[in-house]
Design an enzyme around this catalytic site. Structure first.
Site, PDB file in Angstrom:
ATOM      1  N   GLU A 217       0.820  -1.209   0.000  1.00 52.26           N
ATOM      2  CA  GLU A 217       0.000   0.000   0.000  1.00 52.26           C
ATOM      3  C   GLU A 217       0.855   1.261   0.000  1.00 52.26           C
ATOM      4  OE1 GLU A 217      -3.289   0.514  -0.251  1.00 52.26           O
ATOM      5  OE2 GLU A 217      -3.647  -1.622  -0.558  1.00 52.26           O
ATOM      6  N   ASP A 218       1.770   1.363  -0.944  1.00 53.54           N
ATOM      7  CA  ASP A 218       2.559   2.576  -1.152  1.00 53.54           C
ATOM      8  C   ASP A 218       3.595   2.862  -0.081  1.00 53.54           C
ATOM      9  OD1 ASP A 218       1.596   3.226  -3.560  1.00 53.54           O
ATOM     10  OD2 ASP A 218       0.155   4.714  -2.853  1.00 53.54           O
ATOM     11  N   ALA A 219       3.776   1.947   0.859  1.00 57.96           N
ATOM     12  CA  ALA A 219       4.817   2.192   1.857  1.00 57.96           C
ATOM     13  C   ALA A 219       6.180   1.939   1.231  1.00 57.96           C
ATOM     14  CB  ALA A 219       4.604   1.292   3.061  1.00 57.96           C
ATOM     15  N   ARG A 401      -1.186   3.552 -11.804  1.00 59.37           N
ATOM     16  CA  ARG A 401      -0.895   4.985 -11.878  1.00 59.37           C
ATOM     17  C   ARG A 401      -0.193   5.379 -13.171  1.00 59.37           C
ATOM     18  NH1 ARG A 401      -1.569   4.974  -6.187  1.00 59.37           N
ATOM     19  NH2 ARG A 401       0.175   3.796  -5.395  1.00 59.37           N
TER      20      ARG A 401
END
Lengths: 600, 376
Positions: A217-219, A401
């Site tokens: 999750e984007d960490a 993205r």
């Protein structure tokens, strides 16, 4: 016959609108009409708009005549020699500013080799199409436009070297990156904006892979070794200000070490850092509650001052102290006068911010993420040649993205680092990605940027080749140290007796309406009551009239202000907010009578 | 055997008992039948909601949470024969508010046999569509000298909807009383029998444009579509009562999406089912999955007073017994003042009031009380 509007007001009519427009433009280029006047002919409504008003967005373009740009090599040579400047080009009609309306009547070429006789203008440079921060994103033409805008926005929040004279400035709430670097993959906008003089990121080695689930999750996972070597270390500055205000009657505040008999005197320990003049000494390490500037103020209500009342005649304490959860080192002290001639003391506090779990990082492509884990260098994966990444980025952030520029920068910076040169990543005019790969290959790397990697904890070789390269990473100003907050008990509001709100006031975290619903839905009725009893009170209620009674502690007896002593009065537990609401009903002239039920 | 079933009456609902009876094999011994009934009873009690379960709140959350994910905009497909229908959140709000005038009323007209086989479906559809005078007229003019309004009819258009001039005249006469109406060729001239001025004449001209000539009133668009092996007609504009009068229409299956209209024509039970169906349509359309029972409880709340009450401060909320609960929703001052005027009493029987007072709410663990015998 076309209608003519000057500055949005009807002025008259013109017979040949096209000729009119072209002659206005001609005169403007000659310098007979102000440069900020724009003219536009709207064929559909048969109207000519001439506009010289303020507040229109205009942009510069090179004038093109018969397929030839007005800006020639001669101009460029003159510019390089410094013989002409920008304004001269404007005056000569080589460059002109167009607003949105006039742009409608033009055909603008993107590159010079696209020019045809129909073209009226040429872009100064394709990058002029985007704004300053957006132009700072390398390989922007390989990126989704919204992400590009986000990437630009993120750069504004990046911690960097914001001003060279930071050591003598008193800025509110600023951060300073300790070892900033110039990006390896840069754009010409870095050159134009003198980015070298105020860089705000660092070139680091990034591996695109998952690692033990700590970068989901984007960490991102970062390397403790890198932090030890100075990666993303920053300093946080915040000033404390005190002023000797003047009051009516010639009384003033006094910056000093407060006397013990002063109203609101804290305790001796709190004032321990103060020097004789009431100001803390430099390099003092201060924490929560410590006084930085000692100050006393005159009594509050001078008019009602009672000569016999000693208590009201005493000066009160108004020192500047560190609030809950704050700490730092005194960095710089400034004693001066303000505009009204009052003594003004500013003390700048400094606190180092070492990256920790929860700090926010981003590349320049809108790929932000928070630190999920900090691993020792030995636990980090390493490549066959022994390179240990500084940061591990999750590949799941890429497909949805579509930030291809992120990947190209990774390859580009890897090449830049290995070849020892800077890479031009200017949007629409960058070094070709295929060339980057070729050159990387010639340096002995796999052309797609992947490398064999080994698990740092087990030493096993990883089955997949990992995409590793260098990137320019930014540390954003949102750091947990400034945001962390928790509370078990603490201050309450005076009016409602409910917990205060916000971190600064050591407030509680609101359990709102929807959260309440979850308790109800679970049928956890008694737990719900317990969660909401932060403002519970016990009030005596008169059985006769149903109004809150009065408890006299000296006599240990309750009485009703309406019905007197000889009525039954029972204690009831309600929320203070409800008691407040009953009081408000009473103030409205509504009689809220409580009818008590037997508890059993 | 009968006495066995009798003993389970009241324990198992009648409809379920009936079904068990139906499906039992004809030859079964008593012991086995008893075991089956016992198992059915167990299953039934397991499926029942426990006392004190806050079903209303769970229904609200279950619908509300999904509602946040709904797309607001309608999607249109170019070139496809479809009608503009309100869907998504606006439609959901419309249904739950219990609005009388919804933004896109529609009917699904099922046809009675043999009309549903597709023969002449276009004619049937067109005959259902409402035709107003302006739809068949080519010109409306005012004769200032004689103070009459003249309507020139377009013969082609009149014939296309399958009526003749006499019928048009009849319809106009029916709509306009106290007026002198004459027809000559394809021109209808209308003269007021009163001594009206010119202004009245202009008003009249606008008024007669809306005169209903043929078809079902308010139905302004029709679209025959195939559904399964029969044809149905989807209409924009809804008038259930008038549709039922039509011989083509199968009144049993024909529906409208206007819940209030269903309530007026078919009664409250039908309206309840209509609410459930319409909400379910929205949710299905959005690709969400919500248990139908949540919608059922909402529909029950909206209909239990005998007329449709929207989930608004004028509808369902105004039915609440507690002053504090009403005041905590919207317009608190209004509720408190009206309660103060009559000296209303709040029994504190529900959730919101008790949260305000910091008392245990009477749901779940807060519901049961302790009853004990006191020795005298």
């Amino acid at each position: 016959m076309a209608e003519l509007f000057l500055n949005n007001k009807f002025k008259g009519e013109v017979d040949d609108p096209k000729r009119f427009v072209s002659s206005v433009i001609e005169e403007r280029r000659k310098g007979n009409i102000p440069l900020n006047v724009n003219v536009c002919y709207d064929e559909e409504s048969d109207t000519v708009y001439v506009d010289g008003t303020k507040g229109r967005v205009v942009r510069p373009l090179i004038v093109v005549k018969n397929g030839k740009p007005a800006l020639t090599d001669k101009h460029i040579q003159q510019l390089q020699k410094g013989e002409v400047v920008w304004d001269d080009l404007l005056k000569q009609g080589v460059i002109e500013y167009l607003d949105a309306a006039e742009e409608e009547n033009t055909l603008i070429a993107f590159f010079e080799d696209e020019l045809t006789p129909e073209h009226t203008h040429l872009e100064l440079h394709p990058i002029a199409l985007v704004g300053l921060t957006t132009a700072l994103v390398p390989y922007g033409n390989y990126c989704h436009s919204t992400k590009l805008a986000i990437g630009g926005k993120n750069q504004k929040q990046a911690i960097g070297f914001y001003a060279a004279n930071f050591s003598v400035r008193m800025d509110m709430d600023v951060n300073l990156l300790q070892t900033p670097q110039v990006p390896v993959v840069a754009t010409i906008m870095h050159e134009i904006s003198s980015y070298k003089e105020h860089p705000s990121g660092q070139n680091i080695v990034v591996a695109v892979m998952g690692y033990m689930g700590y970068n989901i999750e984007d960490a991102v996972v970062i390397n403790q070794g890198s932090i030890d070597r100075g990666f993303a270390r920053s300093t946080y500055f915040r000033p404390a200000v005190a002023e000797e205000l003047r009051y009516a009657g010639g009384l003033t505040d006094d910056i000093c070490i407060p006397d013990k008999d002063i109203k609101g005197y804290k305790s001796e320990v709190d004032y321990r850092y103060l020097e004789e003049e009431g100001i803390i000494y430099p390099e003092a390490r201060v924490g929560e509650g410590d006084v930085i500037i000692g100050k006393t103020s005159p009594p509050r209500f001078l008019s009602s001052m009672d000569e016999y009342n000693l208590a009201s005649n005493v000066r009160r304490e108004s020192s500047v102290a560190l609030k809950h959860g704050e700490e730092g080192i005194v960095d710089f002290i400034l004693i001066t006068e303000n505009g009204e001639g009052n003594k003004l003391v500013q003390v700048r506090l400094r606190d180092s911010r070492i990256p920790e779990i929860g700090d926010k990082f981003t590349s320049r492509h809108g790929q932000k993420g928070v630190v999920g884990a900090i691993l020792t260098q030995s636990d980090m994966p390493f490549t066959a040649s022994g390179i240990v990444p500084d940061l591990i980025f999750s590949p799941h952030g890429i497909p949805s993205r579509m930030t291809i520029s992120h990947l190209i920068e990774l390859v580009g910076a890897k090449l830049g680092a290995m070849a020892g040169r800077y890479i031009d990543g200017t949007t629409f005019a960058a070094e070709d990605e295929a060339d980057l790969r070729k050159e990387l290959n010639s340096l002995g790397f796999r052309e797609n940027g992947t490398e064999t990697m080994y698990n740092g904890q087990t030493g096993e070789q990883m089955q997949a080749k990992v995409f590793v390269g260098n990137m320019y990473y930014l540390k954003l100003k949102h750091m947990v140290a400034n945001k962390i907050h928790s509370r078990a008990r603490g201050p309450i509001q005076l009016l409602t007796r409910q917990p205060t709100e916000g971190r600064a006031k050591e407030g509680g975290l609101r359990l709102g309406e929807m959260e309440k619903d979850t308790f109800v839905a679970h049928g956890a009725s008694l737990l719900l009551k317990e969660r909401f009893d932060s403002d519970k009170t016990i009030v005596p209620v008169c059985e006769e009239c149903g109004i809150i009674a009065v408890y006299n502690e000296f006599k240990n007896k309750s009485y009703c202000p309406i019905c007197g002593d000889n009525v039954e009065i029972n204690n009831v537990e309600i929320s203070y907010a409800f008691k407040l609401m009953l009081d408000e009903f009473k103030s409205l002239g509504v009689y809220p009578k409580m009818v008590l039920e037997s508890k059993y | 055997m009968e006495d066995l079933f009798k003993s389970y009456e009241g324990k198992i609902p009648d409809s379920l008992l009936e079904k068990v009876k139906e499906h039992l094999p004809p030859k079964i011994d008593r012991k086995k039948a008893e075991e089956i009934l016992e198992r059915v009873y167990q299953e039934f009690t397991n499926a029942c909601v426990d006392p004190g379960e806050s079903v209303g709140l769970i229904a609200a959350e279950s619908i509300g949470e999904q509602g946040t994910q709904m797309t607001l905009n309608t999607f249109h497909y170019a070139g496809v024969a479809e009608m503009n229908v309100t869907v998504g959140l606006p439609r959901l709000i419309e249904i739950l508010d219990g609005r009388k005038n919804i933004s896109t009323p529609m009917m699904e007209i099922y046809l009675a046999a043999p009309y549903n086989k597709g023969k002449d479906i276009k004619q049937i559809a067109l005959s259902i569509k409402e035709n107003k005078l302006k739809d068949i007229a080519s010109e409306f003019s005012i004769n200032v000298a004689e103070l009459i309004v003249e309507v020139a009819l377009d013969e082609q258009k009149v014939n296309a909807i399958g009526i003749d001039m006499a019928k048009v005249k009849k319809a106009v006469e029916k709509a306009l009383k106290d007026f002198n109406i004459k027809t000559k060729d394809n021109i209808i001239s209308i003269r007021s029998s009163k001594d009206d001025g010119l202004n009245e004449l202009y008003k009249l001209k606008e008024k007669i444009k809306e005169i209903h000539i043929s078809g079902i009133k308010d139905v302004y668009q029709v679209l025959p579509v195939r559904r399964g092996d029969e044809f149905i007609i989807i209409t924009a504009g809804s008038n259930l009562k008038a549709a039922f009068d039509n011989e083509y229409v199968d009144p049993i299956r024909t529906t409208t999406n206007n819940v209030c209209e269903v309530s007026d024509v078919l009664g409250i039970e039908a309206a309840r089912q209509s609410i459930i169906n319409e909400v379910f349509k929205v949710i299905e359309n959005q690709g969400l999955n919500i248990d139908k029972r949540h919608m059922m409880i909402v529909a029950d709340m909206m209909c239990n007073s005998g007329s449709i009450k929207g989930v608004t401060r004028y509808g369902v909320v105004s039915q609440k017994a507690s002053v504090l609960a009403k005041a905590s929703f919207e317009t608190p001052i209004k509720h408190i003042i009206s309660a103060a005027l009559v000296g209303e009493e709040d029994k504190l029987n529900s959730v919101v009031e008790n949260v305000m007072l910091n008392q245990a709410v009477p749901v779940g663990t807060g519901l049961p009380g302790l009853i004990t015998k006191i020795k005298k």
